[in-house]
Motif scaffolding. Structure first.
Motif, PDB file in Angstrom:
ATOM      1  N   LYS A  88       5.039   7.684   8.701  1.00  0.00           N
ATOM      2  CA  LYS A  88       6.376   7.164   8.984  1.00  0.00           C
ATOM      3  C   LYS A  88       6.300   5.823   9.709  1.00  0.00           C
ATOM      4  O   LYS A  88       7.030   4.878   9.396  1.00  0.00           O
ATOM      5  N   SER A  89       5.404   5.711  10.696  1.00  0.00           N
ATOM      6  CA  SER A  89       5.244   4.453  11.431  1.00  0.00           C
ATOM      7  C   SER A  89       4.731   3.356  10.507  1.00  0.00           C
ATOM      8  O   SER A  89       5.145   2.190  10.619  1.00  0.00           O
ATOM      9  N   PHE A  90       3.820   3.703   9.593  1.00  0.00           N
ATOM     10  CA  PHE A  90       3.285   2.698   8.667  1.00  0.00           C
ATOM     11  C   PHE A  90       4.409   2.109   7.823  1.00  0.00           C
ATOM     12  O   PHE A  90       4.520   0.884   7.674  1.00  0.00           O
ATOM     13  N   TYR A  91       5.260   2.982   7.261  1.00  0.00           N
ATOM     14  CA  TYR A  91       6.348   2.484   6.419  1.00  0.00           C
ATOM     15  C   TYR A  91       7.372   1.706   7.229  1.00  0.00           C
ATOM     16  O   TYR A  91       7.983   0.766   6.735  1.00  0.00           O
TER      17      TYR A  91
ATOM     18  N   TRP B 157       0.837  -1.200   0.000  1.00  0.00           N
ATOM     19  CA  TRP B 157       0.000   0.000   0.000  1.00  0.00           C
ATOM     20  C   TRP B 157       0.870   1.247   0.000  1.00  0.00           C
ATOM     21  O   TRP B 157       1.949   1.279   0.587  1.00  0.00           O
ATOM     22  N   LYS B 158       0.355   2.301  -0.634  1.00  0.00           N
ATOM     23  CA  LYS B 158       1.047   3.585  -0.637  1.00  0.00           C
ATOM     24  C   LYS B 158       0.059   4.682  -1.018  1.00  0.00           C
ATOM     25  O   LYS B 158      -1.032   4.420  -1.517  1.00  0.00           O
TER      26      LYS B 158
ATOM     27  N   ASN C 245       9.546  10.502   5.292  1.00  0.00           N
ATOM     28  CA  ASN C 245      10.196   9.282   5.768  1.00  0.00           C
ATOM     29  C   ASN C 245      11.303   8.900   4.800  1.00  0.00           C
ATOM     30  O   ASN C 245      11.342   9.360   3.654  1.00  0.00           O
ATOM     31  N   ASN C 246      12.217   8.050   5.288  1.00  0.00           N
ATOM     32  CA  ASN C 246      13.379   7.673   4.496  1.00  0.00           C
ATOM     33  C   ASN C 246      13.111   6.503   3.564  1.00  0.00           C
ATOM     34  O   ASN C 246      13.913   6.216   2.671  1.00  0.00           O
ATOM     35  N   ILE C 247      11.984   5.798   3.768  1.00  0.00           N
ATOM     36  CA  ILE C 247      11.708   4.608   2.961  1.00  0.00           C
ATOM     37  C   ILE C 247      11.068   4.989   1.632  1.00  0.00           C
ATOM     38  O   ILE C 247      11.424   4.488   0.580  1.00  0.00           O
TER      39      ILE C 247
ATOM     40  N   ASN D 223       8.194  -3.424   5.958  1.00  0.00           N
ATOM     41  CA  ASN D 223       9.248  -4.407   6.212  1.00  0.00           C
ATOM     42  C   ASN D 223       8.647  -5.658   6.850  1.00  0.00           C
ATOM     43  O   ASN D 223       7.868  -5.566   7.790  1.00  0.00           O
ATOM     44  N   SER D 224       9.009  -6.801   6.347  1.00  0.00           N
ATOM     45  CA  SER D 224       8.511  -8.058   6.920  1.00  0.00           C
ATOM     46  C   SER D 224       9.576  -9.133   6.777  1.00  0.00           C
ATOM     47  O   SER D 224      10.076  -9.368   5.668  1.00  0.00           O
ATOM     48  N   PRO D 225       9.973  -9.795   7.886  1.00  0.00           N
ATOM     49  CA  PRO D 225       9.511  -9.513   9.253  1.00  0.00           C
ATOM     50  C   PRO D 225      10.250  -8.320   9.848  1.00  0.00           C
ATOM     51  O   PRO D 225      11.352  -7.995   9.428  1.00  0.00           O
TER      52      PRO D 225
END
Length: 387
Positions: free
Chosen positions: A57-60, A34-35, A333-335, A65-67
């Protein structure tokens, strides 16, 4: 935190994804893909059902990332658990226990720890009241003896000092040395003062000027952040950013000032001032670009879910924005730093009634010779503080 907690969090992410897919159809079923507008819709649903919010930011950080290698804060875990249909993060883990997993409440002491504390307390020696009084008297007696001894010794030392002062043959020499030391102290102090004056000469001889800005057509303060470049000869420009309603303060000892003022909603303006007889304060009028302001106004205008108003809002944006416009959304965010949108995606985003639109701010907006908007760079800020 244990590895089992991280596995539980991966389970929770799947439950959150399943909960959202019950009512919505995002661009991808998998939450990690998602984005953009999908995240905004999810944040809106989270606020509605769990009465809370997580930042972009928290979502990304935790869903892209998983895991994950780091567990979110407990308030975020509780919020996501409530959204997924559970009372709390503890309740979620309780209903998803792994084989041989023992779920403990970290806030309570174990039975072994309680027994150890009781054993330590019971083994501590208890002195009778008489023993305590005797020890206290011994300490006081010892202190008095030491005090009397110290007074006697001090008297003999003082008497010896008085005798030595009257019979000291080097008294004159010591006075001369004292004067020499003071002279060097005075000279050093003067040098320090002179050095300070040289170091702060610019601050001492400079003058501060105040420039405030107003909308030339409306007579009110500017509605957008201003960028001011101060141009100095043989130097690189110095950039200042002035928030809406704030004035620009500039200290200089120069005789001239050259400023370049730009803003997404106002026409470019270059100021040249001779400061020899210039006033300390000045109000500068900026000419608004009504076309750009209209595009911004219709982007943030709240239609309150009225179909007719939404249709009117879309038509206005259709006429203001060029079909080939280049539009970018900037993220904090950095991602995922930037995303490009076409005209229709942008119009869909700003005509969807969400509370996030109140935080939309335009960073840059350009138009062609025909008045059509050909470039927009914007950002939707978040109310949540960085954690």
């Amino acid at each position: 935190m244990t590895d089992l907690d991280l596995l539980h969090f991966e389970q929770l992410k799947k439950d959150v994804q399943a909960q959202y897919l019950k009512e919505y159809t995002p661009s991808y079923d998998e939450i990690s893909k998602w984005k953009g507008i999908d995240i905004i819709y999810f944040q809106e649903d989270l606020r509605k059902k769990a009465k809370g919010n997580i930042s972009e930011k928290s979502f990304y950080t935790y869903f892209k990332n998983s895991p994950v290698t780091k567990l979110p804060r407990i308030d975020m875990l509780n919020l996501l658990s409530i959204y997924a249909g559970y009372d709390s993060w503890y309740e979620f883990k309780k209903q998803h226990l792994f084989a041989d997993e023992l779920l403990q409440n970290d806030e309570e002491l174990s039975e072994e720890e309680l027994q150890e504390i009781q054993k330590t307390v019971s083994s501590a020696p208890i002195l009778p009241d008489n023993d305590i009084l005797l020890k206290k008297q011994e300490i006081n007696t010892q202190e008095n003896t030491d005090l009397q001894k110290s007074i006697t010794e001090n008297q003999s030392i003082n008497q010896n000092k008085e005798k030595s002062v009257t019979t000291n043959p080097g008294q004159v020499k010591s006075k001369k040395n004292f004067i020499k030391k003071n002279v060097w102290v005075i000279v050093t102090s003067v040098l320090v003062v002179l050095t300070g004056l040289l170091g702060f000469k610019d601050a001492l001889f400079s003058k501060t000027y105040k420039y405030c800005f107003t909308d030339a057509d409306r007579g009110v303060g500017v509605v957008n952040t201003l960028e001011i470049k101060v141009i100095k000869e043989n130097e690189s420009p110095i950039l200042y950013k002035i928030k809406p309603g704030e004035c620009f303060y500039y200290s200089t000892k120069d005789k001239n000032l050259k400023m370049q003022i730009s803003s997404p909603f106002y026409e470019y303006l270059e100021i040249n001032r001779s400061l020899e007889n210039a006033p300390d304060e000045e109000i500068i009028e900026l000419k608004p670009d009504d076309y750009k302001m209209a595009a911004y106004y219709f982007s943030i205008k709240d239609a309150n879910g009225d179909p007719e108003e939404l249709k009117r809002k879309r038509n206005q944006l259709e006429s203001l924005i060029s079909s080939n416009a280049v539009i970018y959304q900037i993220y904090d965010n950095n991602i995922y730093g930037i995303e490009r949108l076409d005209k229709q995606k942008y119009i869909t985003l700003v005509t969807t009634p969400t509370t996030s639109l109140k935080n939309l701010s335009v960073i840059e907006m350009k138009k062609d010779n025909n008045g059509k908007i050909i470039s927009i760079k914007f950002k939707i800020a978040t109310d949540e503080k960085n954690k």
